[in-house]
Design a protein around this motif. Structure first.
Motif, PDB file in Angstrom:
ATOM      1  N   CYS A  17      30.519 -44.386  10.491  1.00  0.00           N
ATOM      2  CA  CYS A  17      31.285 -44.080  11.688  1.00  0.00           C
ATOM      3  C   CYS A  17      31.017 -42.644  12.089  1.00  0.00           C
ATOM      4  O   CYS A  17      31.815 -41.775  11.801  1.00  0.00           O
ATOM      5  N   ASP A  34      31.367 -41.145  14.628  1.00  0.00           N
ATOM      6  CA  ASP A  34      32.317 -40.592  15.553  1.00  0.00           C
ATOM      7  C   ASP A  34      33.441 -39.812  14.948  1.00  0.00           C
ATOM      8  O   ASP A  34      34.011 -38.973  15.582  1.00  0.00           O
ATOM      9  N   ASP A  73      21.833 -35.743  19.595  1.00  0.00           N
ATOM     10  CA  ASP A  73      23.063 -36.414  19.172  1.00  0.00           C
ATOM     11  C   ASP A  73      24.273 -35.487  19.243  1.00  0.00           C
ATOM     12  O   ASP A  73      25.069 -35.405  18.303  1.00  0.00           O
ATOM     13  N   TYR A  79      29.266 -37.059  21.604  1.00  0.00           N
ATOM     14  CA  TYR A  79      30.076 -38.061  20.903  1.00  0.00           C
ATOM     15  C   TYR A  79      31.568 -37.757  20.905  1.00  0.00           C
ATOM     16  O   TYR A  79      32.377 -38.668  20.783  1.00  0.00           O
ATOM     17  N   LYS A 117      22.076 -41.071  21.578  1.00  0.00           N
ATOM     18  CA  LYS A 117      22.266 -42.502  21.471  1.00  0.00           C
ATOM     19  C   LYS A 117      23.558 -42.874  22.180  1.00  0.00           C
ATOM     20  O   LYS A 117      24.624 -42.338  21.865  1.00  0.00           O
ATOM     21  N   HIS A 118      23.461 -43.783  23.137  1.00  0.00           N
ATOM     22  CA  HIS A 118      24.640 -44.205  23.881  1.00  0.00           C
ATOM     23  C   HIS A 118      25.405 -45.242  23.054  1.00  0.00           C
ATOM     24  O   HIS A 118      24.949 -46.372  22.870  1.00  0.00           O
ATOM     25  N   ARG A 119      26.555 -44.831  22.560  1.00  0.00           N
ATOM     26  CA  ARG A 119      27.354 -45.703  21.701  1.00  0.00           C
ATOM     27  C   ARG A 119      28.616 -46.200  22.390  1.00  0.00           C
ATOM     28  O   ARG A 119      29.103 -47.276  22.091  1.00  0.00           O
ATOM     29  N   TYR A 120      29.179 -45.385  23.284  1.00  0.00           N
ATOM     30  CA  TYR A 120      30.484 -45.698  23.849  1.00  0.00           C
ATOM     31  C   TYR A 120      30.485 -45.470  25.354  1.00  0.00           C
ATOM     32  O   TYR A 120      29.631 -44.778  25.894  1.00  0.00           O
ATOM     33  N   ASP A 165      30.316 -41.929  26.747  1.00  0.00           N
ATOM     34  CA  ASP A 165      29.028 -41.244  26.875  1.00  0.00           C
ATOM     35  C   ASP A 165      28.585 -41.189  28.330  1.00  0.00           C
ATOM     36  O   ASP A 165      27.967 -40.208  28.768  1.00  0.00           O
ATOM     37  N   ARG A 181      17.740 -49.782  21.421  1.00  0.00           N
ATOM     38  CA  ARG A 181      19.005 -49.492  20.765  1.00  0.00           C
ATOM     39  C   ARG A 181      19.781 -48.366  21.455  1.00  0.00           C
ATOM     40  O   ARG A 181      20.552 -47.655  20.824  1.00  0.00           O
ATOM     41  N   ASN A 182      19.575 -48.224  22.741  1.00  0.00           N
ATOM     42  CA  ASN A 182      20.306 -47.263  23.555  1.00  0.00           C
ATOM     43  C   ASN A 182      20.047 -45.811  23.164  1.00  0.00           C
ATOM     44  O   ASN A 182      20.878 -44.942  23.408  1.00  0.00           O
TER      45      ASN A 182
END
Length: 312
Positions: free
Chosen positions: A36, A38, A230, A233, A260-263, A266, A287-288
């Motif tokens: 995680c 984040d 990165d 976040y 990396k686009h996770r949420y 972003d 994978r963004n």
């Protein structure tokens, strides 16, 4: 003390562990520990629970004298499925495989820019800021694809440097000087010392503490190159990061942002960014994970109002 009495004494503890895992760790991967990026605190909480589950094998062995077959040769997944259809007279907790994710390895080796980099990671000590995420390796590899003269003599700074990998590669390829910055500089300092042999002695590369939003005048901006991997976040830091980008750059500064686009949040970062910056995607994959070329928008010249004097 008999084996059965040992099992009886250990039973309440196994039930307690089972209860904790069932309520606080509803999904346990059999291939890797929880990840995680984040939230460092929640990540460590899940890792702690994972370790607790991993270490109950001794309890399971002590409880082997039951209606379950202790000599069962099935693998972990097969045994778990068997126990669900053939209940035992006790609870036998499953022990996940001890597979260490790459970011929890104490050291990792990378071949970048024609050099071997041995990077120390400090996940247990510092957390997500002291490991090499994929966005950093993408940025470092991209630097290696540039024309050899592209970085020579360019003043560069890396934001959220972490281990300092991308900034060190930039220095090795000719950027000079290079400043690696982060809130916590321990990891970058250690890795720069361990990999200084990859960087020509004439190159000025250093580490400095910087929290986004703080005064950056001591760095003598603007820079010609800003690196960041990165760093998108934590939503509360978005305005601070954008402020630092603005104060460290001008319209000629090349900002290479790998993320990396996770949420969904972003996307809000880029909405804020585009108020004062333009961006284009240099590279992307499924994978963004994307690498952006970000440029500060030219400032509009002040409007000069000329007053006509009829008597002149």
């Amino acid at each position: 003390m008999t084996h059965s009495s040992i099992s009886a004494n250990l039973m309440p503890w196994s039930l307690i562990v089972a209860f904790i895992c069932a309520h606080f760790l509803p999904v346990i991967s059999v291939a890797s520990e929880p990840q995680c990026p984040d939230s460092q605190s929640s990540c460590r909480l899940k890792n702690l629970a994972f370790v607790a589950v991993s270490q109950i094998s001794d309890i399971n062995e002590a409880m082997s004298e039951t209606t379950c077959n202790s000599d069962d040769t099935r693998n972990g997944v097969e045994r778990l499925e068997h126990e669900q259809t053939h209940p035992c007279s006790q609870i036998v907790l499953y022990q996940p495989a001890k597979i260490i994710p790459p970011f929890q390895e104490p050291k990792r080796r990378f071949s970048l820019a024609g050099r071997e980099w041995l990077i120390e990671q400090r996940w247990d000590e510092i957390g997500v800021a002291a490991v090499v995420w994929e966005a950093a390796t993408v940025l470092a590899r991209y630097l290696g694809t540039l024309d050899p003269s592209a970085l020579i003599g360019r003043r560069a700074i890396e934001l959220g440097a972490g281990t300092g990998l991308a900034g060190m590669v930039a220095s090795a390829l000719g950027a000079n000087p290079v400043i690696l910055t982060d809130r916590h500089t321990t990891s970058a300092e250690a890795n720069l010392a361990a990999n200084r042999h990859n960087i020509p002695p004439s190159r000025d590369v250093s580490v400095s503490r910087l929290e986004w939003g703080q005064d950056v005048s001591r760095f003598r901006p603007p820079f010609e190159l800003i690196l960041a991997a990165d760093v998108v976040y934590v939503e509360d830091t978005f305005p601070l990061l954008i402020r630092s980008l603005g104060e460290l750059s001008d319209s000629n500064t090349v900002i290479l942002l790998s993320c990396k686009h996770r949420y969904e949040r972003d996307n809000r970062f880029f909405e804020l960014l585009h108020s004062n910056f333009n961006s284009e995607v240099l590279w992307s994959e499924e994978r963004n994970l994307k690498l952006y070329n970000v440029r500060k928008k030219p400032q509009k010249p002040d409007t000069v109002h000329l007053t006509h004097n009829p008597s002149s």
